[in-house]
Design an enzyme around this catalytic site. Sequence first.
Site, short mmCIF file in Angstrom:
data_model
loop_
_atom_site.label_atom_id
_atom_site.label_comp_id
_atom_site.label_asym_id
_atom_site.label_seq_id
_atom_site.Cartn_x
_atom_site.Cartn_y
_atom_site.Cartn_z
N ASP A 7 46.45 30.63 49.38
CA ASP A 7 45.24 30.95 49.15
C ASP A 7 45.05 30.97 47.29
O ASP A 7 45.75 31.42 47.01
CB ASP A 7 44.40 31.78 49.24
CG ASP A 7 42.99 32.42 49.27
OD1 ASP A 7 42.25 31.32 48.89
OD2 ASP A 7 42.89 33.52 49.47
N SER A 8 43.79 31.24 46.49
CA SER A 8 43.94 32.14 45.04
C SER A 8 44.10 33.21 45.18
O SER A 8 44.23 33.48 44.23
CB SER A 8 42.27 31.44 44.75
OG SER A 8 40.97 32.22 45.54
N CYS A 70 41.78 28.13 52.44
CA CYS A 70 41.43 27.99 50.60
C CYS A 70 40.11 27.38 51.14
O CYS A 70 40.42 25.78 50.67
CB CYS A 70 42.16 28.40 49.33
SG CYS A 70 40.58 28.42 47.89
N GLU A 162 37.67 41.22 44.67
CA GLU A 162 39.72 41.01 44.08
C GLU A 162 39.78 42.08 43.53
O GLU A 162 41.09 42.50 42.98
CB GLU A 162 39.95 39.35 43.66
CG GLU A 162 39.79 38.69 44.02
CD GLU A 162 41.51 37.96 44.94
OE1 GLU A 162 42.74 38.57 44.17
OE2 GLU A 162 41.57 38.01 45.61
N CYS A 194 34.41 30.65 53.19
CA CYS A 194 35.47 31.35 52.19
C CYS A 194 35.95 31.77 52.82
O CYS A 194 35.59 32.56 53.30
CB CYS A 194 34.29 31.67 50.36
SG CYS A 194 35.83 32.96 49.99
N HIS A 196 37.22 34.56 51.82
CA HIS A 196 37.22 36.20 51.66
C HIS A 196 36.49 36.76 51.81
O HIS A 196 36.45 38.16 52.72
CB HIS A 196 37.31 35.85 50.07
CG HIS A 196 38.31 36.21 49.22
ND1 HIS A 196 38.53 34.86 48.67
CD2 HIS A 196 38.73 36.70 48.28
CE1 HIS A 196 39.48 34.79 47.85
NE2 HIS A 196 39.88 36.67 47.21
N1 DGL Z 1 38.78 32.12 49.72
C1 DGL Z 1 38.66 31.33 48.86
C2 DGL Z 1 38.01 29.82 49.52
O1 DGL Z 1 38.24 29.96 50.71
C3 DGL Z 1 38.95 31.08 47.49
C4 DGL Z 1 37.75 32.16 46.76
C5 DGL Z 1 37.94 31.44 45.42
O2 DGL Z 1 39.20 31.90 44.31
O3 DGL Z 1 36.61 31.70 44.18
O4 DGL Z 1 37.13 29.22 48.46
#
Ligand code: DGL
Length: 270
Positions: A7-8, A70, A162, A194, A196
Amino acid sequence: MAVGVFDSGLGGLTVHQAIAARLPDLPLVYLGDNAHAPYGVRTADDIFDLTCRGVERLWAEGCDLVILACNTASAAALKRMQETWLADDKRVLGVFVPMIEALTERRWGDNSPPRQVAVNNVALFATPATVASRAFQRELAFRAVGVDVEAQPCGGVVDAIEMGDEMLAEALVTSHVEALLRRMPHPEAAILGCTHYPLMERAFQRALGPQVKVYSQAGLVAESLADYLTRRPQFLGSGAGGRYLTTGDPARVSGKATQFLRRPIPFEAA
Ligand code: DGL
C-alpha cells in the site's frame, strides 16, 4: 512461502490484518510506501512507477504474489502492470474485484452477462485518483445493470490518517459524506473504496446512518486470496517469515500503525 501486501502507507494494514486472521499460517511481507503517500493526488504515470518499484521490492523478499492493498494503485496501475510489465511467474492482484463481486452477488470466474442486482443506489468513497479513473464503474458495468453510483473524492482523509490526526480525519469524513448525501440522499450501500478508510469506518457509518450498509474490503480480499491460493498454490513465494517494511521513517510509521490498529506493529526500513 510468503505473500506480499503493498500500500502507499498505513491503509493496507486493514487488509493485512484480515488476511492474517483468515490465513494465520501464511507469512505476509507488508510494504508501505509512506515516503510517497498519499498516492491519491498523483498522476497515473507516477502511481504506476511507484507501484512497480514497491512490487519489485516485495519480489526481492521472495513474494511471487503481491496483493495491491491499495485501491488507488489497483485503479490507476494494475491493468497496465498486468498488460505490459508483469513476468509470467509473478502475480499481482488488486482489491477492487472482490468487492464488486460481493456487491453483485457473484462468485469468482462468473462471466455471465451483467444483470439486475439487489442494490440500485451505491455511494463510493475513494481517493481523487481512484474516482477519476472510473475503474469501479467500469468493473461494475461488466457485472450489473441499473446501478447508480455516486462517487465522492475524499481529499485530505489519507493525509490526516498518515499524520495520525484522527480528529481531522473524522471531520473530513463527515463533510465528504454530507457532500455525497446532498447528491444522493438515500444510498442503500456505501463502498469504502480506499484501504485507509476502514480505519475511520465508525465515522463513515455515523455520518451515513444505520440504514446504509457499509462495505469494506478487507474481509472480502482475504476470502478471495484464500480461494486463489487453493487454485494457484504455485504462487506461494519462496520467502520465509513475515515483516513490516516502510520507505518512510520506521519509528514514526510504527507509532502511527500502533495508534490506528491498537496493537504494536514494528516497521523496518525497506
Ligand atoms: N490506501 C490507498 C487506497 O486504497 C491509497 C491512498 C492514498 O495513498 O492516497 O486508495
